[in-house]
Design an enzyme around this catalytic site. Structure first.
Site, PDB file in Angstrom:
ATOM      1  CD  GLU A  53      -2.861   1.004   2.493  1.00  0.00           C
ATOM      2  OE1 GLU A  53      -2.760   0.058   3.301  1.00  0.00           O
ATOM      3  OE2 GLU A  53      -3.794   1.832   2.523  1.00  0.00           O
ATOM      4  CG  ASN A 200      -9.407  -1.747   1.593  1.00  0.00           C
ATOM      5  OD1 ASN A 200      -9.050  -2.891   1.813  1.00  0.00           O
ATOM      6  ND2 ASN A 200      -9.224  -0.764   2.478  1.00  0.00           N
ATOM      7  CD  GLU A 201     -10.031  -2.655   6.255  1.00  0.00           C
ATOM      8  OE1 GLU A 201     -10.018  -1.583   6.874  1.00  0.00           O
ATOM      9  OE2 GLU A 201      -9.336  -3.637   6.584  1.00  0.00           O
ATOM     10  CE1 TYR A 267      -3.163  -6.232   8.855  1.00  0.00           C
ATOM     11  CE2 TYR A 267      -5.449  -5.513   8.727  1.00  0.00           C
ATOM     12  CZ  TYR A 267      -4.188  -5.592   8.184  1.00  0.00           C
ATOM     13  OH  TYR A 267      -3.931  -5.037   6.953  1.00  0.00           O
ATOM     14  CD  GLU A 324      -5.944  -4.701   4.193  1.00  0.00           C
ATOM     15  OE1 GLU A 324      -5.795  -4.341   5.383  1.00  0.00           O
ATOM     16  OE2 GLU A 324      -6.368  -3.949   3.300  1.00  0.00           O
ATOM     17  CD  GLN A 373       0.355  -2.444   3.741  1.00  0.00           C
ATOM     18  OE1 GLN A 373       1.085  -1.775   3.018  1.00  0.00           O
ATOM     19  NE2 GLN A 373      -0.824  -1.991   4.172  1.00  0.00           N
TER      20      GLN A 373
HETATM   21  O1  AHR Z   1      -2.866  -2.626   6.243  1.00  0.00           O
HETATM   22  C1  AHR Z   1      -3.141  -1.424   6.891  1.00  0.00           C
HETATM   23  C2  AHR Z   1      -4.618  -1.056   6.814  1.00  0.00           C
HETATM   24  O2  AHR Z   1      -5.375  -1.986   7.518  1.00  0.00           O
HETATM   25  C3  AHR Z   1      -5.233  -1.046   5.440  1.00  0.00           C
HETATM   26  O3  AHR Z   1      -5.006   0.125   4.766  1.00  0.00           O
HETATM   27  C4  AHR Z   1      -6.677  -1.208   5.733  1.00  0.00           C
HETATM   28  O4  AHR Z   1      -7.383  -1.828   4.692  1.00  0.00           O
HETATM   29  C5  AHR Z   1      -6.690  -2.005   7.021  1.00  0.00           C
HETATM   30  O5  AHR Z   1      -7.538  -1.460   7.960  1.00  0.00           O
END
Ligand code: AHR
Length: 519
Positions: A53, A200-201, A267, A324, A373
């Site tokens: 990103e 995205n999101e 995450y 992600e 990332q």
């Molecule tokens: O990876 C960092 C961020 O985490 C991304 O930009 C977003 O899609 C997610 O919340």
């Protein structure tokens, strides 16, 4: 660690049943059965995908240094980074975000670089984005890597027309306005664009939408994402945030087969608390244990979202795209909080190993995953400091798991000890296995205990073990990591602590290790 657990891992549907049985001593070996005669599902190499990103030093410095940089580069892209990423065979790369994607206007990133307008990257540090890395540079990067591009379009703040024109610009071979603009900018032939994300999101930074509203937006935007010049786009809809199962239900009902893939974001926050995530390098055993516990939630997520998808799509035509995932720590002290720069230890490597095992074992539904990332951001493969570059423990896991790319999943059944701390229990061992096109079987095993080795005896059904070899990733300390002073503190080593047996093999997995065996 006085109980055993049973992990049953199959490809269709992937199961991860966990049942406690009678108390046994920790000296009891783990028992693994590999069913090589039941290898029917392919592990897509795209499970080993990445995400880059416009965030912090991922694109700028990490990848793009510009043609005039003293750092060796090819058309502005760092040679050392490309070489490192080629070695782990990055199959697919997602770009330009992330949250950045929904404020990115692609026309700002084409044409002569000095004429490109700048913008403020409002999500990530409020820094100036000069747009020097745009569509042509990203496609060049993918070509240098030999990776498929996965472009994420702007639904949050972009128009349908803008998205439609971007796809035309990238993929049309016609005598059309956007294809001609591309030619004017130096690229005659269209690029191949296999994967495109529609937002995205969208439940968060991409527009704070409700699932019903996003489903309608998807249907509208997607209508204008055309297949030009024989390019067939695999369309990926924005999927759920972690445990938001309702999002998946609505998307499956209201979008259905209009999408080819549905994403999922999760995450691992080591403490389970976004407010106090904890240091990447300074932690104790309780934090190690809670990190593994949190990471193992991926199993539950993939299974439960998968069950919802199964109801509407029993033939599993729609892929689950975990675009992600990774560990999210506090940023390194003294660095810009908006840049999400974190170190990467053996603990992160274990999370990568167990998560990739989960994806492998669910390869009937999980068709792509993209770790967040690639460089200098979150759970990165590569860290850079000006001209210096190092690869992280997580990178080594991706390299060790390369044999799983496109191999056939070998269903694995594991009965083994639990790793217990303060009354909380998790399985001590994580496993997945696959058979490659030459008939070799690779078994990836993670021992999540920081202190206790585990003996393992394996029965191989439908095959015979001849020669064996192995590699291990471990280190003396739980927080071992690579620095620019000691870039090879954590790296794989040959592993020989195994014995072929009549039925399969026996081995002892060192504490806090990732072992990959080749049979
Ligand atoms: O990876 C960092 C961020 O985490 C991304 O930009 C977003 O899609 C997610 O919340």
């Amino acid at each position: 660690m006085n109980r055993t657990c049973l992990l049953l891992l199959t490809g269709f549907p992937a199961l991860f049943a966990l049942a406690s049985s009678a108390a046994e001593s920790s000296a009891a070996p783990a028992r693994l059965i590999l069913r090589a005669d039941q290898a029917r599902q392919q592990i897509s190499r795209n499970i080993y995908g990445h995400f880059a990103e416009h965030l912090g030093r991922c694109i700028y410095e990490g990848i793009w240094v510009g043609e005039d940089s003293p750092i060796p580069n090819t058309r502005g892209i760092r040679n050392d980074v490309v070489a490192a990423l080629k070695a782990i065979r990055v199959p697919v790369l997602r770009w330009p975000g992330g949250c950045f994607a929904d404020e990115y206007h692609w026309k700002d990133g084409i044409g002569p670089r000095h004429q490109r307008p700048a913008m403020i990257n409002t999500h990530w540090g409020g820094v100036v984005e000069n747009n020097h890395f745009g569509t042509h540079e990203f496609m060049d990067l993918c070509e240098q890597l030999g990776a498929d591009p996965y472009v994420c379009g702007n639904v949050g703040s972009g128009s349908v027309q803008e998205m439609m024109e971007w796809v035309e610009y990238m993929t049309s071979d016609a005598d059309s306005p956007m294809a001609n603009l591309r030619r004017k900018n130096g690229r005659d032939k269209p690029w191949r664009l296999p994967y495109f994300g529609v937002g995205n999101e969208s439940w968060g930074c991409g527009g704070n939408m409700r699932p019903e509203y996003y489903a309608d937006q998807y249907r509208r935007y997607n209508t204008f994402v055309k297949n030009y010049a024989g390019n067939r786009i695999y369309r990926i809809a924005c999927g759920a945030n972690a445990f938001d199962f309702r999002w998946t239900e609505v998307l499956m009902a209201d979008v259905g087969r209009r999408m080819n893939g549905l994403s999922l974001h999760f995450y691992t926050v080591p403490t389970g608390n976004w407010g106090r995530k904890g240091s990447a390098t300074r932690f104790d055993e309780p934090q190690w244990h809670s990190t593994m516990r949190e990471a193992l939630k991926m199993e539950d997520l993939v299974r439960r979202h998968g069950e919802i998808m199964d109801k509407a799509d029993p033939q599993k035509r729609i892929g689950m795209i975990v675009d992600e995932w990774g560990v999210w720590h506090d940023v390194e002290p003294g660095t810009n909080p908006g840049f999400l720069y974190q170190q990467n230890t053996l603990r992160d490597a274990l999370v990568a190993g167990l998560t990739l095992n989960i994806f492998n074992n669910h390869c009937d539904r999980v068709k792509m995953a993209n770790i967040a990332q690639t460089i200098n951001v979150l759970q990165a493969m590569v860290l850079t400091d000006r001209e210096k570059m190092l690869v992280t423990p997580t990178y080594h896991v991706f390299e060790m798991y390369v044999p799983h790319h496109d191999a056939m999943l070998v269903p694995a059944e594991l009965q083994g000890p639990e790793y217990e701390l303060d009354g909380q229990k998790i399985p001590q061992v994580s496993v997945s296995a696959s058979r490659d096109k030459n008939g070799r079987i690779h078994v990836s095993l993670c021992n999540l205990s920081p202190a206790t080795p585990v003996r393992l005896s394996c029965d191989l059904e439908g095959g015979k073990v001849g020669a064996m070899k192995g590699r291990v990733l471990t280190a003396p300390e739980i927080n071992a990591h690579n620095t620019f002073e000691r870039p090879e503190a954590v790296k794989p080593a040959p592993f020989e602590d195994f014995t072929p047996t009549q039925k399969g093999f026996e081995t002892t997995l060192p504490a806090k290790s990732i072992v990959v065996l080749e049979l």
